[in-house]
Design a protein around this motif. Sequence first.
Motif, PDB file in Angstrom:
ATOM      1  N   GLU A 163       0.828  -1.208   0.000  1.00  0.00           N
ATOM      2  CA  GLU A 163       0.000   0.000   0.000  1.00  0.00           C
ATOM      3  C   GLU A 163       0.862   1.259   0.000  1.00  0.00           C
ATOM      4  O   GLU A 163       0.485   2.276  -0.577  1.00  0.00           O
ATOM      5  CB  GLU A 163      -0.928  -0.001   1.211  1.00  0.00           C
ATOM      6  CG  GLU A 163      -2.011  -1.075   1.140  1.00  0.00           C
ATOM      7  CD  GLU A 163      -2.795  -1.191   2.442  1.00  0.00           C
ATOM      8  OE1 GLU A 163      -2.468  -0.445   3.402  1.00  0.00           O
ATOM      9  OE2 GLU A 163      -3.725  -2.013   2.510  1.00  0.00           O
ATOM     10  N   VAL A 165       1.410   3.358   2.304  1.00  0.00           N
ATOM     11  CA  VAL A 165       0.725   4.451   3.002  1.00  0.00           C
ATOM     12  C   VAL A 165       1.165   4.431   4.462  1.00  0.00           C
ATOM     13  O   VAL A 165       1.112   3.383   5.111  1.00  0.00           O
ATOM     14  CB  VAL A 165      -0.806   4.302   2.906  1.00  0.00           C
ATOM     15  CG1 VAL A 165      -1.506   5.374   3.746  1.00  0.00           C
ATOM     16  CG2 VAL A 165      -1.266   4.379   1.457  1.00  0.00           C
ATOM     17  N   LYS A 185       0.217  13.677   0.125  1.00  0.00           N
ATOM     18  CA  LYS A 185      -0.406  13.918   1.427  1.00  0.00           C
ATOM     19  C   LYS A 185      -1.904  13.692   1.349  1.00  0.00           C
ATOM     20  O   LYS A 185      -2.567  14.143   0.412  1.00  0.00           O
ATOM     21  CB  LYS A 185      -0.108  15.348   1.888  1.00  0.00           C
ATOM     22  CG  LYS A 185      -0.627  15.691   3.266  1.00  0.00           C
ATOM     23  CD  LYS A 185      -0.263  17.126   3.624  1.00  0.00           C
ATOM     24  CE  LYS A 185      -0.817  17.517   4.979  1.00  0.00           C
ATOM     25  NZ  LYS A 185      -0.492  18.931   5.310  1.00  0.00           N
ATOM     26  N   SER A 186      -2.451  12.979   2.332  1.00  0.00           N
ATOM     27  CA  SER A 186      -3.896  12.745   2.355  1.00  0.00           C
ATOM     28  C   SER A 186      -4.626  14.023   2.740  1.00  0.00           C
ATOM     29  O   SER A 186      -4.044  14.949   3.315  1.00  0.00           O
ATOM     30  CB  SER A 186      -4.235  11.636   3.349  1.00  0.00           C
ATOM     31  OG  SER A 186      -4.017  12.081   4.681  1.00  0.00           O
ATOM     32  N   LYS A 187      -5.916  14.056   2.445  1.00  0.00           N
ATOM     33  CA  LYS A 187      -6.733  15.227   2.771  1.00  0.00           C
ATOM     34  C   LYS A 187      -7.455  15.078   4.099  1.00  0.00           C
ATOM     35  O   LYS A 187      -8.183  15.979   4.507  1.00  0.00           O
ATOM     36  CB  LYS A 187      -7.750  15.468   1.647  1.00  0.00           C
ATOM     37  CG  LYS A 187      -7.108  15.801   0.302  1.00  0.00           C
ATOM     38  CD  LYS A 187      -8.142  16.026  -0.776  1.00  0.00           C
ATOM     39  CE  LYS A 187      -7.480  16.347  -2.111  1.00  0.00           C
ATOM     40  NZ  LYS A 187      -8.476  16.573  -3.206  1.00  0.00           N
ATOM     41  N   ASN A 188      -7.243  13.944   4.762  1.00  0.00           N
ATOM     42  CA  ASN A 188      -7.903  13.686   6.046  1.00  0.00           C
ATOM     43  C   ASN A 188      -7.091  14.323   7.172  1.00  0.00           C
ATOM     44  O   ASN A 188      -6.068  13.789   7.598  1.00  0.00           O
ATOM     45  CB  ASN A 188      -8.026  12.174   6.270  1.00  0.00           C
ATOM     46  CG  ASN A 188      -8.840  11.838   7.508  1.00  0.00           C
ATOM     47  OD1 ASN A 188      -9.104  12.689   8.355  1.00  0.00           O
ATOM     48  ND2 ASN A 188      -9.245  10.577   7.617  1.00  0.00           N
ATOM     49  N   SER A 189      -7.523  15.454   7.661  1.00  0.00           N
ATOM     50  CA  SER A 189      -6.783  16.182   8.697  1.00  0.00           C
ATOM     51  C   SER A 189      -6.849  15.486  10.053  1.00  0.00           C
ATOM     52  O   SER A 189      -5.995  15.696  10.910  1.00  0.00           O
ATOM     53  CB  SER A 189      -7.312  17.613   8.828  1.00  0.00           C
ATOM     54  OG  SER A 189      -8.697  17.591   9.155  1.00  0.00           O
ATOM     55  N   PRO A 192      -3.971  12.168   9.377  1.00  0.00           N
ATOM     56  CA  PRO A 192      -3.116  12.489   8.221  1.00  0.00           C
ATOM     57  C   PRO A 192      -2.145  11.362   7.883  1.00  0.00           C
ATOM     58  O   PRO A 192      -1.492  10.798   8.753  1.00  0.00           O
ATOM     59  CB  PRO A 192      -2.369  13.752   8.677  1.00  0.00           C
ATOM     60  CG  PRO A 192      -2.371  13.670  10.172  1.00  0.00           C
ATOM     61  CD  PRO A 192      -3.673  13.010  10.542  1.00  0.00           C
ATOM     62  N   LYS A 193      -2.083  11.046   6.594  1.00  0.00           N
ATOM     63  CA  LYS A 193      -1.176  10.002   6.113  1.00  0.00           C
ATOM     64  C   LYS A 193      -0.472  10.496   4.856  1.00  0.00           C
ATOM     65  O   LYS A 193      -0.875  11.486   4.237  1.00  0.00           O
ATOM     66  CB  LYS A 193      -1.950   8.714   5.810  1.00  0.00           C
ATOM     67  CG  LYS A 193      -2.595   8.055   7.019  1.00  0.00           C
ATOM     68  CD  LYS A 193      -3.292   6.756   6.628  1.00  0.00           C
ATOM     69  CE  LYS A 193      -4.046   6.132   7.796  1.00  0.00           C
ATOM     70  NZ  LYS A 193      -3.132   5.711   8.866  1.00  0.00           N
ATOM     71  N   VAL A 194       0.574   9.767   4.500  1.00  0.00           N
ATOM     72  CA  VAL A 194       1.270  10.042   3.248  1.00  0.00           C
ATOM     73  C   VAL A 194       1.387   8.756   2.449  1.00  0.00           C
ATOM     74  O   VAL A 194       1.362   7.657   3.010  1.00  0.00           O
ATOM     75  CB  VAL A 194       2.675  10.634   3.489  1.00  0.00           C
ATOM     76  CG1 VAL A 194       2.596  12.007   4.132  1.00  0.00           C
ATOM     77  CG2 VAL A 194       3.532   9.682   4.327  1.00  0.00           C
ATOM     78  N   LYS A 195       1.504   8.901   1.137  1.00  0.00           N
ATOM     79  CA  LYS A 195       1.683   7.745   0.262  1.00  0.00           C
ATOM     80  C   LYS A 195       2.890   7.994  -0.628  1.00  0.00           C
ATOM     81  O   LYS A 195       3.052   9.089  -1.182  1.00  0.00           O
ATOM     82  CB  LYS A 195       0.440   7.507  -0.596  1.00  0.00           C
ATOM     83  CG  LYS A 195       0.527   6.257  -1.476  1.00  0.00           C
ATOM     84  CD  LYS A 195      -0.814   5.908  -2.094  1.00  0.00           C
ATOM     85  CE  LYS A 195      -0.749   4.580  -2.833  1.00  0.00           C
ATOM     86  NZ  LYS A 195      -2.083   4.139  -3.297  1.00  0.00           N
TER      87      LYS A 195
END
Length: 287
Positions: A163, A165, A185-189, A192-195
Amino acid sequence: MKSEFIEISDELFLKVGKMITEKYGIKMPLEKKIMFQSRLQRRLRDLNIGSFDEYAMRLFSDNNKSMEFNLLADFISTNKTEFFREKEHFRFLTEKILPEYIENNTSNLFPEWNLWSAGCSSGQEAYSIGIQIEEFMRLSGIQFKYSILATDISGKMLRFAREAVYPMEQVDEIPIELKHRYFLKSKNSKDPKVKVVKAIRERVKVGYLNLMDGLYPFDTQFDVIFLRNTLIYFDQMTQLKVLTKVLGSLKTGGYLFIGHSESLINLHLPIKSIAPSVYIKINTEGL
């Protein structure tokens, strides 16, 4: 209601531990019993099993042995890792090995560079290698093909590696320009995660491999192998068996990285130390 903590007898632990050592090479002395008990509590609850004796019956049954032992690897393997762990190794890759690879191919017909991250856990090591190579190519202006094989015994860790992530805090120590270049960068504040970017993910092939297997299914030899912080879980005889097979998959003149806390002293292998925990495979014919 608090779940009851299930304990395992010394006798049964040693019996299970012996089979773990035979299959995975991991040492399982009595000192690891508390750790083993703690890690398996959730598995026993998921199976609605009330004792380790009952679990052992499931573990040792012919019809289930292979599947359950594969799942057991998720619980008994140690999966501590991080991006650019032991940074000196990545500097050595950039400052010594990659320039040497370019210098040895003056015709600009660069053969594909093959690397292996053995015991890759959740993949940070393999992706760190990819980032380091991409940065080298970007700064040098020289492009070449490369591939990174990432293997482990834990199915759970391999799923994370595929994944690519990771929680945002895992890249906190990475320079901001590298984060912008190689992570999405994810949009979930709230979580927050990165891929890892696709260009690097495409270079990394993730797969299951048990270092204790008799033969490794490779059709090529590697230029560089990272076998870091894995040997410490094996006794010396197992280390020698594994390293002999690993080095059989490394080109003469190729590089082997091990963990800083590991040692290859007195193993009499066809390698030469060239930096702390970095070795080069040598040709022993005629010696």
